[in-house]
Design an enzyme around this catalytic site. Structure first.
Site, mmCIF file in Angstrom:
data_model
loop_
_atom_site.group_PDB
_atom_site.id
_atom_site.type_symbol
_atom_site.label_atom_id
_atom_site.label_comp_id
_atom_site.label_asym_id
_atom_site.label_seq_id
_atom_site.Cartn_x
_atom_site.Cartn_y
_atom_site.Cartn_z
ATOM 1 N N SER A 1 0.822 -1.177 0.052
ATOM 2 C CA SER A 1 0.019 -0.058 -0.018
ATOM 3 C C SER A 1 0.942 1.330 0.168
ATOM 4 O O SER A 1 1.528 1.280 -1.008
ATOM 5 C CB SER A 1 -0.943 0.028 1.184
ATOM 6 O OG SER A 1 -2.084 0.959 1.015
ATOM 7 N N ASP B 1 -9.027 -5.535 -4.643
ATOM 8 C CA ASP B 1 -8.567 -4.494 -3.806
ATOM 9 C C ASP B 1 -9.013 -3.129 -4.536
ATOM 10 O O ASP B 1 -8.848 -2.871 -5.631
ATOM 11 C CB ASP B 1 -6.926 -4.430 -4.117
ATOM 12 C CG ASP B 1 -6.085 -3.403 -3.170
ATOM 13 O OD1 ASP B 1 -6.979 -2.669 -2.623
ATOM 14 O OD2 ASP B 1 -4.892 -3.501 -2.826
ATOM 15 N N HIS C 1 -7.318 -6.020 -0.303
ATOM 16 C CA HIS C 1 -6.066 -5.112 -0.037
ATOM 17 C C HIS C 1 -5.176 -5.659 1.181
ATOM 18 O O HIS C 1 -4.020 -5.316 1.011
ATOM 19 C CB HIS C 1 -6.571 -3.398 0.209
ATOM 20 C CG HIS C 1 -5.598 -2.739 0.393
ATOM 21 N ND1 HIS C 1 -4.816 -2.389 -0.515
ATOM 22 C CD2 HIS C 1 -5.064 -1.876 1.826
ATOM 23 C CE1 HIS C 1 -3.708 -1.354 -0.224
ATOM 24 N NE2 HIS C 1 -4.115 -1.067 1.386
#
Length: 240
Positions: free
Chosen positions: A34, A191, A219
């Protein structure tokens, strides 16, 4: 503490390099998911000679299109009930730019306004991070210290567009610096925080990397299929 002073992408890149020097590590493996994938790419492109391998998850490059999808118009179509809670603290007249509107509230002089905004901002991400929503994960947004730090720092980076050019981490001159680095990317198909389109964009400009799209994941690094591939990738690079 949620300090925003001297807190930019490039300050963090400098901090990482200071740690490497202090620990007297000549080259190391870089792992990030991320926002961590953003920082990993920024660090690797700045110090390519110090990176042995890259293991990245949920690719995020802070392009305007990525921010718009999650915070303005995109994920809202998939999680409408959570979206209603996310937009609730923002007056309707200010909703044309949710990141900017939240910036005002997260930096309000009124503590209650700041905290209510921080909880709502954090809950939006907690509610959308997994293919199957985890109630325990949602509860993290109710922790005042966590919500305040998470929301204020995240929003600080987004309102400043990551302190970089739009799409900078995907530009050829940056990618050319890291083509020699063994790289594995693990991406959840569903995601919605960092959609697969960004991982695919990275693969197109950096075809040397190994891309795995997990068909039944969102995610979170804790989802089974993602975790398995991340462990396999780190094991694979252990002896480099």
């Amino acid at each position: 503490s949620a300090s925003l002073e001297e807190n930019t992408t490039w300050d963090l890149v400098k901090d990482i390099e200071k740690l490497r020097e202090e620990l007297k590590i000549e080259k190391w493996h870089v792992f990030g998911g991320s926002w961590g994938s953003t920082l990993s790419l920024a660090y690797a492109q700045t110090h390519p000679d110090r990176v042995k391998s890259l293991v990245l998850r949920g690719i995020f490059t802070l392009r305007k299109s990525e921010l718009k999808f999650f915070y303005q118009d995109g994920a809202s179509h998939l999680f409408p009930e959570a979206w209603d809670e996310y937009i609730a603290p923002i007056p309707e007249a200010e909703r044309s730019d949710m990141i900017l509107a939240y910036h005002a509230q997260l930096n309000s002089t009124d503590a209650e306004t700041r905290l209510n905004a921080a909880r709502a901002w954090s809950k939006w991400e907690m509610a959308t991070s997994r293919l199957f929503v985890d109630p325990a994960y949602l509860q993290r947004s109710e922790n005042d210290d966590f919500a305040n730090a998470f929301a204020r720092i995240e929003n600080h980076y987004f309102v400043n567009e990551g302190f970089m050019r739009d799409g900078q981490l995907l530009e050829k001159q940056g990618i050319d610096k890291i083509r020699h680095i063994p790289t594995v990317v693990v991406q959840g198909r569903y995601d919605v925080v960092c959609p697969a389109t960004t991982a695919y964009a990275l693969k197109k400009v950096f075809p040397e990397l190994e891309l795995h799209i997990v068909p039944d994941a969102g995610h979170s690094s804790r989802e089974t299929g993602i975790a398995k591939l991340l462990v396999e990738a780190t094991n694979k690079f252990a002896d480099i």
